[in-house]
Design an enzyme around this catalytic site. Structure first.
Site, PDB file in Angstrom:
ATOM      1  N   CYS A  95       0.959  -1.282  -0.445  1.00 10.58           N
ATOM      2  CA  CYS A  95       0.167  -0.149  -0.114  1.00 10.58           C
ATOM      3  C   CYS A  95       0.716   1.033   0.114  1.00 10.58           C
ATOM      4  O   CYS A  95       1.439   1.308   0.765  1.00 10.58           O
ATOM      5  CB  CYS A  95      -0.715   0.140   1.403  1.00 10.58           C
ATOM      6  N   CYS A 146       0.937   3.288   3.068  1.00  6.16           N
ATOM      7  CA  CYS A 146       1.396   2.731   3.885  1.00  6.16           C
ATOM      8  C   CYS A 146       2.678   3.287   3.737  1.00  6.16           C
ATOM      9  O   CYS A 146       3.348   2.786   5.263  1.00  6.16           O
ATOM     10  CB  CYS A 146       0.315   1.072   4.589  1.00  6.16           C
ATOM     11  N   GLY A 173     -15.179   5.160  -7.815  1.00  9.94           N
ATOM     12  CA  GLY A 173     -13.993   5.703  -8.393  1.00  9.94           C
ATOM     13  C   GLY A 173     -12.907   5.677  -7.219  1.00  9.94           C
ATOM     14  O   GLY A 173     -11.494   6.462  -7.548  1.00  9.94           O
ATOM     15  N   THR A 184      -9.475   4.411  -6.035  1.00 13.59           N
ATOM     16  CA  THR A 184      -7.738   3.873  -6.735  1.00 13.59           C
ATOM     17  C   THR A 184      -7.481   3.571  -6.240  1.00 13.59           C
ATOM     18  O   THR A 184      -6.596   2.375  -6.053  1.00 13.59           O
ATOM     19  CB  THR A 184      -7.851   4.370  -8.134  1.00 13.59           C
ATOM     20  N   HIS A 198      -6.860   3.030   0.354  1.00  9.11           N
ATOM     21  CA  HIS A 198      -6.345   3.315   1.831  1.00  9.11           C
ATOM     22  C   HIS A 198      -6.665   4.449   2.155  1.00  9.11           C
ATOM     23  O   HIS A 198      -6.743   5.523   1.497  1.00  9.11           O
ATOM     24  CB  HIS A 198      -5.104   3.148   2.088  1.00  9.11           C
ATOM     25  N   HIS A 256      -8.331   7.627   2.911  1.00 13.38           N
ATOM     26  CA  HIS A 256      -7.683   9.852   3.200  1.00 13.38           C
ATOM     27  C   HIS A 256      -8.607  10.753   1.878  1.00 13.38           C
ATOM     28  O   HIS A 256      -9.955  10.029   2.024  1.00 13.38           O
ATOM     29  CB  HIS A 256      -7.143   9.723   2.243  1.00 13.38           C
TER      30      HIS A 256
HETATM   31 ZN   LIG Z   1      -2.737   1.158   3.809  1.00 23.00          ZN
END
Ligand SMILES: [Zn+2]
Length: 137
Positions: free
Chosen positions: A4, A7, A92, A94, A97, A99
């Protein structure tokens, strides 16, 4: 190592231009400088989307997003600010994670969202971040 990208940024494995950080969130600029002053506020502990947030994470993201948004407004004086997130592929999303984007807008900008986005040089991002940090209480 995590696959990720968020991450990896949070862990410092990928360099980033950091605007603000607390226990639950990291606000940074590197994954989408669509307009100058564009900041992403991410939860530090991996959560794919809003459904995966606990109450503390959700509260922290809202609090930090508002605080950073005020600083972006003071620093860049945009004509508007888009605050957005995507949850699920069909909506949408993509990058999986969680945010929030704080994107300064101008009537003339005609933004098209693309992935990956093009970023200005790191020195420019640091200049933008310094302007925002200076206005964070
Ligand atoms: Zn992550």
């Amino acid at each position: 190592m995590s696959d990720c990208v968020f991450c990896r940024i949070i862990a410092g494995q990928i360099p980033s231009t950091r605007v603000f950080e607390d226990e639950h969130t990291l606000a940074f600029m590197d994954l989408g400088q669509v307009n100058p002053g564009h900041v992403l506020v991410a939860v530090k502990k991996h959560a794919a989307n809003i459904y995966a947030l606990d109450d503390a994470q959700a509260a922290a993201v809202a609090r930090v997003s508002a605080r950073v948004a005020r600083a972006v407004e003071a620093a860049f004086k945009p004509e508007g600010l888009s605050v957005y997130q995507a949850n699920g592929k069909a909506a949408g999303q993509t990058v999986f994670h969680y945010h929030v984007h704080l994107l300064p807008r101008h009537e003339s900008d005609g933004i098209e969202f693309t992935w990956p986005v093009k970023n200005p040089p790191r020195e420019k991002l640091e200049e933008y971040a310094a302007k925002i940090r200076a206005r964070l209480a």
